[in-house]
Design a protein around this motif. Structure first.
Motif, PDB file in Angstrom:
ATOM      1  N   VAL A 181      59.976  54.579  12.402  1.00  6.18           N
ATOM      2  CA  VAL A 181      60.583  55.359  11.315  1.00  6.18           C
ATOM      3  C   VAL A 181      61.269  54.430  10.312  1.00  6.18           C
ATOM      4  CG1 VAL A 181      62.444  57.007  10.792  1.00  6.18           C
ATOM      5  CG2 VAL A 181      60.802  57.519  12.612  1.00  6.18           C
ATOM      6  N   ARG A 182      61.988  53.423  10.820  1.00  8.88           N
ATOM      7  CA  ARG A 182      62.599  52.436   9.908  1.00  8.88           C
ATOM      8  C   ARG A 182      61.549  51.835   8.975  1.00  8.88           C
ATOM      9  NH1 ARG A 182      66.694  48.219  13.067  1.00  8.88           N
ATOM     10  NH2 ARG A 182      68.303  49.736  13.681  1.00  8.88           N
ATOM     11  N   GLU A 183      60.408  51.446   9.547  1.00  4.60           N
ATOM     12  CA  GLU A 183      59.362  50.805   8.748  1.00  4.60           C
ATOM     13  C   GLU A 183      58.743  51.805   7.768  1.00  4.60           C
ATOM     14  OE1 GLU A 183      58.862  47.576   9.299  1.00  4.60           O
ATOM     15  OE2 GLU A 183      57.166  47.190   7.970  1.00  4.60           O
ATOM     16  N   ALA A 184      58.551  53.027   8.247  1.00  7.29           N
ATOM     17  CA  ALA A 184      57.944  54.043   7.381  1.00  7.29           C
ATOM     18  C   ALA A 184      58.848  54.367   6.196  1.00  7.29           C
ATOM     19  CB  ALA A 184      57.647  55.306   8.193  1.00  7.29           C
ATOM     20  N   GLY A 226      56.631  51.720  -1.471  1.00  4.24           N
ATOM     21  CA  GLY A 226      55.319  52.226  -1.848  1.00  4.24           C
ATOM     22  C   GLY A 226      54.167  51.618  -1.074  1.00  4.24           C
ATOM     23  N   GLU A 227      54.464  50.767  -0.104  1.00  2.00           N
ATOM     24  CA  GLU A 227      53.394  50.124   0.661  1.00  2.00           C
ATOM     25  C   GLU A 227      52.731  51.105   1.630  1.00  2.00           C
ATOM     26  OE1 GLU A 227      54.363  45.703   1.899  1.00  2.00           O
ATOM     27  OE2 GLU A 227      56.201  46.895   1.861  1.00  2.00           O
ATOM     28  N   GLU A 228      51.410  51.063   1.692  1.00  2.85           N
ATOM     29  CA  GLU A 228      50.666  51.944   2.610  1.00  2.85           C
ATOM     30  C   GLU A 228      50.377  51.218   3.916  1.00  2.85           C
ATOM     31  OE1 GLU A 228      47.221  53.646   0.793  1.00  2.85           O
ATOM     32  OE2 GLU A 228      48.324  54.314  -0.981  1.00  2.85           O
ATOM     33  N   LYS A 229      51.420  50.841   4.615  1.00  6.74           N
ATOM     34  CA  LYS A 229      51.215  50.070   5.843  1.00  6.74           C
ATOM     35  C   LYS A 229      50.644  50.932   6.967  1.00  6.74           C
ATOM     36  CE  LYS A 229      54.671  46.410   5.361  1.00  6.74           C
ATOM     37  NZ  LYS A 229      55.904  45.821   5.927  1.00  6.74           N
ATOM     38  N   VAL A 230      49.901  50.290   7.838  1.00 10.41           N
ATOM     39  CA  VAL A 230      49.421  50.920   9.069  1.00 10.41           C
ATOM     40  C   VAL A 230      50.354  50.502  10.205  1.00 10.41           C
ATOM     41  CG1 VAL A 230      47.537  51.067  10.736  1.00 10.41           C
ATOM     42  CG2 VAL A 230      47.040  50.955   8.278  1.00 10.41           C
ATOM     43  N   GLU A 286      58.039  61.494   4.046  1.00 10.25           N
ATOM     44  CA  GLU A 286      57.535  61.244   2.687  1.00 10.25           C
ATOM     45  C   GLU A 286      57.128  59.785   2.508  1.00 10.25           C
ATOM     46  OE1 GLU A 286      60.710  62.677   0.220  1.00 10.25           O
ATOM     47  OE2 GLU A 286      60.108  64.766   0.489  1.00 10.25           O
ATOM     48  N   THR A 287      56.430  59.288   3.513  1.00  9.98           N
ATOM     49  CA  THR A 287      56.046  57.873   3.492  1.00  9.98           C
ATOM     50  C   THR A 287      54.556  57.728   3.207  1.00  9.98           C
ATOM     51  OG1 THR A 287      55.963  55.830   4.791  1.00  9.98           O
ATOM     52  CG2 THR A 287      55.623  57.881   6.005  1.00  9.98           C
ATOM     53  N   PRO A 288      54.184  56.689   2.465  1.00 11.93           N
ATOM     54  CA  PRO A 288      52.751  56.401   2.306  1.00 11.93           C
ATOM     55  C   PRO A 288      52.174  55.647   3.503  1.00 11.93           C
ATOM     56  CG  PRO A 288      54.034  54.835   1.033  1.00 11.93           C
ATOM     57  CD  PRO A 288      55.029  55.781   1.678  1.00 11.93           C
ATOM     58  N   ALA A 289      53.049  55.276   4.465  1.00 19.85           N
ATOM     59  CA  ALA A 289      52.566  54.573   5.660  1.00 19.85           C
ATOM     60  C   ALA A 289      51.737  55.522   6.515  1.00 19.85           C
ATOM     61  CB  ALA A 289      53.744  54.041   6.477  1.00 19.85           C
ATOM     62  N   ARG A 290      50.797  54.943   7.263  1.00 17.28           N
ATOM     63  CA  ARG A 290      50.030  55.719   8.232  1.00 17.28           C
ATOM     64  C   ARG A 290      50.518  55.309   9.625  1.00 17.28           C
ATOM     65  NH1 ARG A 290      46.393  54.008   4.484  1.00 17.28           N
ATOM     66  NH2 ARG A 290      45.212  52.575   5.796  1.00 17.28           N
ATOM     67  N   ILE A 291      51.059  56.296  10.357  1.00 13.77           N
ATOM     68  CA  ILE A 291      51.673  56.009  11.652  1.00 13.77           C
ATOM     69  C   ILE A 291      50.739  56.499  12.762  1.00 13.77           C
ATOM     70  CG2 ILE A 291      53.686  56.380  13.139  1.00 13.77           C
ATOM     71  CD1 ILE A 291      55.267  57.137  10.593  1.00 13.77           C
ATOM     72  N   TYR A 292      50.363  55.609  13.647  1.00 18.06           N
ATOM     73  CA  TYR A 292      49.541  55.961  14.813  1.00 18.06           C
ATOM     74  C   TYR A 292      50.348  55.736  16.080  1.00 18.06           C
ATOM     75  CZ  TYR A 292      45.559  55.765  11.611  1.00 18.06           C
ATOM     76  OH  TYR A 292      44.688  55.979  10.574  1.00 18.06           O
ATOM     77  N   TYR A 293      50.190  56.645  17.041  1.00 20.33           N
ATOM     78  CA  TYR A 293      50.835  56.386  18.335  1.00 20.33           C
ATOM     79  C   TYR A 293      49.858  56.637  19.469  1.00 20.33           C
ATOM     80  CZ  TYR A 293      51.908  61.493  18.192  1.00 20.33           C
ATOM     81  OH  TYR A 293      51.844  62.856  18.088  1.00 20.33           O
ATOM     82  N   LYS A 294      49.837  55.682  20.365  1.00 26.52           N
ATOM     83  CA  LYS A 294      49.013  55.770  21.572  1.00 26.52           C
ATOM     84  C   LYS A 294      49.857  56.507  22.600  1.00 26.52           C
ATOM     85  CE  LYS A 294      45.530  54.212  24.272  1.00 26.52           C
ATOM     86  NZ  LYS A 294      44.256  54.969  24.280  1.00 26.52           N
ATOM     87  N   TYR A 295      49.330  57.629  23.106  1.00 27.13           N
ATOM     88  CA  TYR A 295      50.159  58.509  23.946  1.00 27.13           C
ATOM     89  C   TYR A 295      49.755  58.420  25.405  1.00 27.13           C
ATOM     90  CZ  TYR A 295      52.563  62.669  25.636  1.00 27.13           C
ATOM     91  OH  TYR A 295      53.372  63.529  26.351  1.00 27.13           O
TER      92      TYR A 295
END
Lengths: 459, 459
Positions: free
Chosen positions: A400-403, A410-414, A99-108
């Motif tokens: 996950v901690r950051e998200a 409420g920050e939409e961090k990338v 339920e985070t406004p963050a956008r999480i990207y992972y290089k696989y």
């Protein structure tokens, strides 16, 4: 159950033809050069000749290169193109679960034949050795990701491959050994009775579970006297980190394709530093150029916290003291980390280049205990579907901690992280976690005192 | 060593937006319809109500659909898009090692979270069940590819998942169970004492190694009486094969992108038939339309040769005789195949639809013993780098046979095959092969006589 029928974009691919064709060398862009390696006898800066018994000249020149970019040879590009460019995923289902406004990207990087980022350097190392007429490579491996990658690369370039695997991992992960053998490698349990270094350790403690430092001693001792045999290292050194920069170069292009101008946080796990450096260095270049300003954060295991609890000093890369002395964050070359499941992070030292970057204040570091890592990994596998290796569970836990902080603020961090390998050979670790038998590492000062006492007094 | 610095193209990717959005149903395009399933009591054609205790109505309607195409729901497309479209590889290094003028392409399904093609149907099955208000799915699994896929799909749609795994595989592959548990599933060794079917088998033979037929009985028996629980089958049925046609639809687009007008040979492994049907049916459509004329060849294990040594007759899908009767190539529902390593191919029967296609003369079939399969797999892993699951080693062995024939004849044939999964959980099988302990299956008539005698006399 109400089902969301929306179709999202999950991954950002690049075509083979869009793959970067050069590795990036951070060194010339730094405000000051990293301290040189020292010859252990003379304590003078080690020159190319000091490395010649171990590495072919092409790699030695890359190790000390001042060129910002080094072209990737055609034969290496050709192998890379089988699985590269690797995908950049957006972790949409994990975001939703958190339920985070963050956008999480992972290089696989788990899409490589060996299942990790390690072939990015194993392939060029095998290539340059084959080109130099070498017929056999020796190496160490912890969890086995590196040994598997080198075995794969040696199979492609017609080289023999002999691997010393840390005893604790050799016992925990028999499938890893079989994978290396399927590629044609010979695998020994380290400490072994095949080398003076191994015999010395066994004489003192026949039940020694091994360490990367010991396994390196065994591989180096075997390679050095034989002119047809060289040694290959899977992390730590400058040329290794440079080979891994293809990860970050691709991620820059892919983030742009995802419509993101920059990450707010780049976070990755660190053992010897090659996965982290590979992702972070191209972003550091952009940061140094003023094009972006991401927080860059390394995550190490609580059991082996070289950046956060080590000293910045000259130390040996191996237990027996056969390597040149390198200035790095170290817990002492005799330090034996707890037998945690992230075998690839159980190294007493940190890449000298990454250590230097850390000292320059260009990045930060934290340590996370393993149960928190596996808790995050369970959230990840049940949403994203990919089973992470124990090493990148540290990166996931930090993401996950950051998200979750973003959920509260409420920050939409990338957030950008690296999933450097899958955990298909690490299910015994998941079994330990799921059955409630996993315990956190001991992190008292006393735990690290003995190892730190083995750091030599130099300079 | 002389090193070739040429950069080739190795894979043909499609973007998420290029992914087909409908499954293909071969049935209405066939010159005659496949014989219907029969109710085991009345021997009358089974209607939707007969399947209702086991499957949700959406899947039952797909099972009997006469529509040529069925739209893939948005929520399923969204999950597919995480790893689909899967890559089509050209096996350039294998071609080179074989010195063949043939061009070998393989569609690689091991990139899915579960590591095989099975999520292509697990995801829609979980979706339609969740949509129908079902809260739990039961199933059987052999090697574990299907169980892993369903566990993954259930995790995404909030369903419980209970799996009966064939005893021989349960014992050989503990990591597979752990992978299913990581996704949240409960896994039992079959035969188990949890069901009447399992208890009956154990009473007769406490050491019974299990079979897919027995495990199906256990899963069906558990699901049928509970209104909140349904059963999911990983192969054999029409709707399952239809879900897998996304493989062939993508491969058609990708071959075109590779500049190939058509394959000369399409070859795949067959257990229940879903991987093979998934690849072949869209090409069969083109063949029926006169657009191409590939040879279409199924490869089965010598230990379980339902197409090449079975009878075409009505038989049960499970050992206890709880399913409707299906007309198919069968070795008898009581047949227990040798405990070969390709656990996913150890099924007594063949998909009724594929059996019908075979009877219509639209495809051919061969059986290959397992040592030849692993010999080809070793060539594959040491050139292509990907470790195949034991099941697709059969497809690789057949492709290698054809490529070697092309070497001798000079024909530049285009060979298309499916690498339906990786073998990361099957390394015990490679260990058996590499250590020289693998033996070929017994394939005498006497070996199959007892099973064939259990085929009921119907119609």
């Amino acid at each position: 159950m109400a089902i969301d029928e929306t179709v999202h974009r999950h991954k950002y691919l690049l075509d083979e033809d869009e793959m970067p064709t050069a590795w990036y060398n951070l060194v010339p862009d730094l405000p000051s050069p990293p301290p040189p390696a020292l010859h252990p006898g003379t304590l003078e800066p080690a020159g190319p000749d000091d490395f010649a018994p171990l590495f072919p000249m092409d790699l030695i020149l890359q190790e000390v290169s001042q060129d910002r970019y080094v072209d990737i040879p055609g034969a290496v590009l050709d192998v890379y193109r089988q699985w590269r460019p690797s995908p950049l995923f957006r972790a949409r289902r994990l975001e939703q679960a958190l339920e985070t406004p963050a956008r999480i990207y992972y290089k696989y990087e788990g899409v490589s034949p060996a299942g990790s980022h390690k072939p990015n350097t194993a392939v060029p190392q095998a290539y340059y050795n084959a080109k130099a007429g070498v017929t056999k490579l020796t190496t160490e491996t912890g969890a086995g990701q590196w040994g598997t990658a080198l075995a794969f690369a040696c199979a492609l370039f017609g080289l023999e491959c002999e691997v010393w695997q840390v005893g604790a991992s050799f016992d925990q992960k028999p499938y890893r050994r079989l994978m290396m053998e399927a590629f044609g490698a010979t695998v020994h349990r380290s400490p072994s009775d095949l080398t003076a270094a191994g015999r010395a350790v066994l004489a003192e403690d026949p039940d020694n579970p091994g360490s990367l430092g010991i396994a390196i001693s065994e591989a180096v001792e075997t390679a050095a006297p034989d002119p047809g045999t060289r040694y290959a290292l899977g992390s730590v050194l400058n040329h290794v980190l440079m080979h891994q920069t293809i990860i970050g170069e691709e991620a820059l292009l892919q983030l742009d394709r995802a419509g993101e101008s920059a990450p707010d946080l780049l976070v990755g796990c660190t053992g010897g530093g090659s996965n982290f450096g590979g992702l972070a260095f191209p972003f550091l270049r952009e940061k140094l150029a003023g094009a972006m300003d991401p927080v860059i954060r390394a995550v190490e295991p609580a059991s082996c916290p070289s950046l956060t609890r080590g000293v910045y000093a000259y130390d040996f890369g191996d237990t027996a003291g056969m390597t040149p002395l390198m200035k790095m964050h170290t817990l002492g070359h005799d330090f034996i980390p707890d037998p945690i499941h992230a075998g690839g992070l159980r190294y007493h030292g940190m890449s000298p280049l990454l250590s230097h970057v850390y000292e320059l204040g260009m990045m930060e570091a934290i340590a996370i205990p393993q149960t928190e890592c596996f808790e995050s990994a369970m959230q990840f596998v049940r949403t994203e579907g990919i089973l992470p290796a124990p090493e990148p569970t540290h990166a996931i836990a930090a993401a996950v901690r950051e998200a979750l902080a973003c959920r509260d603020s409420g920050e939409e961090k990338v957030i950008l992280t690296a999933l450097c390998g899958h955990g298909h050979f690490d299910l015994a670790a998941y079994d330990t976690y799921l059955s409630g038998r996993m315990v956190d590492e001991e992190v008292t000062d006393a735990r690290f005192a003995e190892g730190l006492a083995t750091v030599p007094s130099v300079g």
